[in-house]
Design a protein around this motif. Structure first.
Motif, PDB file in Angstrom:
ATOM      1  N   ASP A 155       0.831  -1.217   0.000  1.00 47.61           N
ATOM      2  CA  ASP A 155       0.000   0.000   0.000  1.00 47.61           C
ATOM      3  C   ASP A 155       0.862   1.262   0.000  1.00 47.61           C
ATOM      4  OD1 ASP A 155      -2.311  -1.646   0.195  1.00 47.61           O
ATOM      5  OD2 ASP A 155      -2.050  -1.753   2.359  1.00 47.61           O
ATOM      6  N   GLY A 156       2.055   1.150  -0.587  1.00 46.39           N
ATOM      7  CA  GLY A 156       2.978   2.288  -0.586  1.00 46.39           C
ATOM      8  C   GLY A 156       2.888   3.167  -1.820  1.00 46.39           C
ATOM      9  N   ILE A 157       1.895   2.927  -2.686  1.00 44.20           N
ATOM     10  CA  ILE A 157       1.712   3.741  -3.894  1.00 44.20           C
ATOM     11  C   ILE A 157       0.326   4.347  -3.861  1.00 44.20           C
ATOM     12  CG2 ILE A 157       1.666   3.732  -6.415  1.00 44.20           C
ATOM     13  CD1 ILE A 157       3.518   1.299  -6.326  1.00 44.20           C
ATOM     14  N   TYR A 158       0.250   5.654  -4.045  1.00 45.75           N
ATOM     15  CA  TYR A 158      -1.030   6.367  -4.013  1.00 45.75           C
ATOM     16  C   TYR A 158      -1.123   7.272  -5.237  1.00 45.75           C
ATOM     17  CZ  TYR A 158      -4.798   9.463  -2.510  1.00 45.75           C
ATOM     18  OH  TYR A 158      -5.970  10.175  -2.443  1.00 45.75           O
ATOM     19  N   THR A 159      -2.264   7.219  -5.925  1.00 44.80           N
ATOM     20  CA  THR A 159      -2.450   8.051  -7.114  1.00 44.80           C
ATOM     21  C   THR A 159      -3.613   9.010  -6.921  1.00 44.80           C
ATOM     22  OG1 THR A 159      -3.965   6.509  -8.226  1.00 44.80           O
ATOM     23  CG2 THR A 159      -1.602   6.188  -8.578  1.00 44.80           C
ATOM     24  N   SER A 160      -3.510  10.157  -7.544  1.00 47.63           N
ATOM     25  CA  SER A 160      -4.602  11.140  -7.569  1.00 47.63           C
ATOM     26  C   SER A 160      -4.485  11.919  -8.870  1.00 47.63           C
ATOM     27  CB  SER A 160      -4.541  12.084  -6.360  1.00 47.63           C
ATOM     28  OG  SER A 160      -3.308  12.798  -6.350  1.00 47.63           O
ATOM     29  N   SER A 161      -5.585  12.516  -9.312  1.00 45.57           N
ATOM     30  CA  SER A 161      -5.562  13.254 -10.578  1.00 45.57           C
ATOM     31  C   SER A 161      -6.395  14.519 -10.470  1.00 45.57           C
ATOM     32  CB  SER A 161      -6.076  12.383 -11.726  1.00 45.57           C
ATOM     33  OG  SER A 161      -7.401  11.953 -11.489  1.00 45.57           O
ATOM     34  N   VAL A 162      -5.976  15.529 -11.233  1.00 49.93           N
ATOM     35  CA  VAL A 162      -6.666  16.819 -11.289  1.00 49.93           C
ATOM     36  C   VAL A 162      -6.939  17.143 -12.753  1.00 49.93           C
ATOM     37  CG1 VAL A 162      -6.523  19.276 -10.785  1.00 49.93           C
ATOM     38  CG2 VAL A 162      -5.564  17.621  -9.169  1.00 49.93           C
ATOM     39  N   GLU A 163      -8.167  17.532 -13.061  1.00 45.53           N
ATOM     40  CA  GLU A 163      -8.517  17.842 -14.449  1.00 45.53           C
ATOM     41  C   GLU A 163      -7.837  19.125 -14.902  1.00 45.53           C
ATOM     42  OE1 GLU A 163     -12.469  17.621 -17.274  1.00 45.53           O
ATOM     43  OE2 GLU A 163     -12.685  18.335 -15.207  1.00 45.53           O
ATOM     44  N   ASN A 166      -6.211  20.191 -21.037  1.00 46.98           N
ATOM     45  CA  ASN A 166      -5.970  19.177 -22.062  1.00 46.98           C
ATOM     46  C   ASN A 166      -6.242  17.750 -21.599  1.00 46.98           C
ATOM     47  OD1 ASN A 166      -5.069  21.134 -23.927  1.00 46.98           O
ATOM     48  ND2 ASN A 166      -3.036  21.105 -22.966  1.00 46.98           N
ATOM     49  N   GLY A 167      -6.596  17.573 -20.322  1.00 46.12           N
ATOM     50  CA  GLY A 167      -6.830  16.217 -19.815  1.00 46.12           C
ATOM     51  C   GLY A 167      -6.738  16.189 -18.303  1.00 46.12           C
ATOM     52  N   TYR A 168      -5.726  15.496 -17.787  1.00 46.07           N
ATOM     53  CA  TYR A 168      -5.545  15.366 -16.336  1.00 46.07           C
ATOM     54  C   TYR A 168      -4.060  15.401 -16.010  1.00 46.07           C
ATOM     55  CZ  TYR A 168     -10.428  13.928 -15.820  1.00 46.07           C
ATOM     56  OH  TYR A 168     -11.796  13.906 -15.828  1.00 46.07           O
ATOM     57  N   ASP A 169      -3.746  15.915 -14.820  1.00 47.73           N
ATOM     58  CA  ASP A 169      -2.422  15.763 -14.230  1.00 47.73           C
ATOM     59  C   ASP A 169      -2.501  14.611 -13.233  1.00 47.73           C
ATOM     60  OD1 ASP A 169      -1.145  17.719 -15.641  1.00 47.73           O
ATOM     61  OD2 ASP A 169      -1.304  19.255 -14.090  1.00 47.73           O
ATOM     62  N   LEU A 170      -1.742  13.554 -13.502  1.00 46.79           N
ATOM     63  CA  LEU A 170      -1.729  12.374 -12.638  1.00 46.79           C
ATOM     64  C   LEU A 170      -0.550  12.470 -11.685  1.00 46.79           C
ATOM     65  CD1 LEU A 170      -2.690   9.496 -11.874  1.00 46.79           C
ATOM     66  CD2 LEU A 170      -1.173   8.643 -13.693  1.00 46.79           C
ATOM     67  N   THR A 171      -0.825  12.472 -10.378  1.00 47.61           N
ATOM     68  CA  THR A 171       0.221  12.496  -9.360  1.00 47.61           C
ATOM     69  C   THR A 171       0.351  11.112  -8.748  1.00 47.61           C
ATOM     70  OG1 THR A 171      -0.140  14.838  -8.854  1.00 47.61           O
ATOM     71  CG2 THR A 171       0.968  13.520  -7.175  1.00 47.61           C
ATOM     72  N   THR A 225       4.400  14.135 -10.873  1.00 50.75           N
ATOM     73  CA  THR A 225       3.160  14.519 -11.554  1.00 50.75           C
ATOM     74  C   THR A 225       3.389  14.476 -13.058  1.00 50.75           C
ATOM     75  OG1 THR A 225       2.455  15.935  -9.726  1.00 50.75           O
ATOM     76  CG2 THR A 225       1.416  16.311 -11.860  1.00 50.75           C
ATOM     77  N   ILE A 226       2.497  13.747 -13.764  1.00 47.78           N
ATOM     78  CA  ILE A 226       2.658  13.509 -15.199  1.00 47.78           C
ATOM     79  C   ILE A 226       1.363  13.904 -15.908  1.00 47.78           C
ATOM     80  CG2 ILE A 226       3.202  11.783 -16.955  1.00 47.78           C
ATOM     81  CD1 ILE A 226       4.339  10.083 -14.568  1.00 47.78           C
ATOM     82  N   PRO A 227       1.430  14.736 -16.954  1.00 46.71           N
ATOM     83  CA  PRO A 227       0.214  15.090 -17.696  1.00 46.71           C
ATOM     84  C   PRO A 227      -0.260  13.925 -18.567  1.00 46.71           C
ATOM     85  CG  PRO A 227       2.131  16.113 -18.706  1.00 46.71           C
ATOM     86  CD  PRO A 227       2.624  15.462 -17.445  1.00 46.71           C
TER      87      PRO A 227
END
Length: 313
Positions: A155-163, A166-171, A225-227
């Motif tokens: 459980d050491g990986i956590y993802t979140s995204s913001v619109e 052009n799409g989303y920023d994935l953190t 953070t990756i677009p």
């Protein structure tokens, strides 16, 4: 390389009265019978569904350390045990878990030895403890997980995204636990289109990105953070998920890389909003929320998880 093995077979079970301790081994061991997990011992006597009792689960297995020396931690993950449990490894009491509705892990590495080993879980059920039928025992899956010395913890990986426009920023936030070696490590992140009917390992579809992140020895948390441009959105009418792969690599002296750990996740992209005038909005459109008061048991089948019964429910 890490591994994850379903550990539900070759268990033995016995039921005793309250007050029986580990030291009373001649009592509970004499009653041992083979059992398959998941398991609920209360459902076997429908006239006494709140019987105070202790369940004893035992499993023997052969353990061999990894020949490469990279396999360092052995962890048992219990997805659900009701209720108060104590774990013993080769007769050593490692600890207790006092809550029946959460997943928990035990690192058993230091209690193991090469060859035959014994795991015993003592589970105490006392009523009253719940407003509904709870069942008793190891009612969900058990897993054996093996991790290298330097690793991404469970459980050491956590993802979140913001619109974005052009799409989303994935953190992606990643935790690390370091061993005693001082090698050079690198994290690699890859997001792919996925065939949602197959497992992540079986798919080799188009990559949306592949990013490498060098690590500094002792660095225990990395955030990147990756677009992601114009991803296919997750929706209740189109529940599309992507395959996120996170790999931990170690550089070798021969200018090659060793794959130490690989983790896969299904992730999706969507926006949610609660509006005072319009209610709940999913991807900008109004969706009516429906729900039910749904406890974890399966009625007359008991609390032991059963995939087909849960699907029907």
């Amino acid at each position: 390389m890490n591994s994850r093995t379903l550990w539900n077979d070759n268990w033995y079970f016995a039921k005793t009265e309250l007050g029986v301790k580990w030291e009373d081994r001649q009592i509970w061991e004499a009653k041992m019978q083979p059992v398959d997990l998941p398991h609920d011992w209360l459902i076997y006597d429908t006239k006494n569904l709140y019987e105070d009792s202790i369940g004893w689960y035992r499993k023997n297995f052969a353990y061999a350390p990894d020949k490469t020396g990279n396999d360092d931690r052995v962890i048992l993950r219990f997805e659900g045990v009701y209720m108060d449990s104590s774990i013993y490894v080769n007769g050593e009491h490692l600890g207790d878990w006092k809550y029946g509705y959460s997943t928990f892990d035990w690192d058993i590495t230091d209690a193991l030895h090469k060859g035959d080993n014994e795991i015993v879980l003592r589970v105490v059920f006392q009523a009253p403890n719940s407003r509904w039928y709870s069942g008793a025992g190891i009612y969900r899956n058990v897993w054996m997980i093996r991790l290298p010395k330097t690793h991404i913890p469970l459980d050491g990986i956590y993802t979140s995204s913001v619109e974005t426009k052009n799409g989303y920023d994935l953190t992606i936030d990643t935790e690390l636990e370091w061993g005693t070696d001082s090698g050079n490590y690198e994290l690699e992140y890859c997001l792919r289109d996925a065939d949602n009917s197959k497992s992540p390992i079986e798919t080799e579809n188009q990559e949306l990105f592949r990013v490498k992140q060098p690590l500094t020895c002792g660095q225990n948390k990395i955030s990147i953070t990756i677009p992601v441009d114009n991803p296919r959105k997750w929706d209740i009418t189109d529940p599309y998920l992507y395959d996120l792969q996170v790999c931990l690599w170690r550089e070798q002296e021969t200018n090659s890389r060793e794959l130490c750990q690989q983790e896969h996740f299904r992730i999706g992209f969507r926006t949610m909003q609660f509006d005072p005038a319009r209610g709940f909005l999913l991807n900008g459109r109004k969706v009516r929320l429906n729900g039910a008061c749904d406890h974890h048991d399966l009625g007359a089948l008991g609390a032991a998880f059963h995939k087909e019964a849960m699907r029907r429910k």
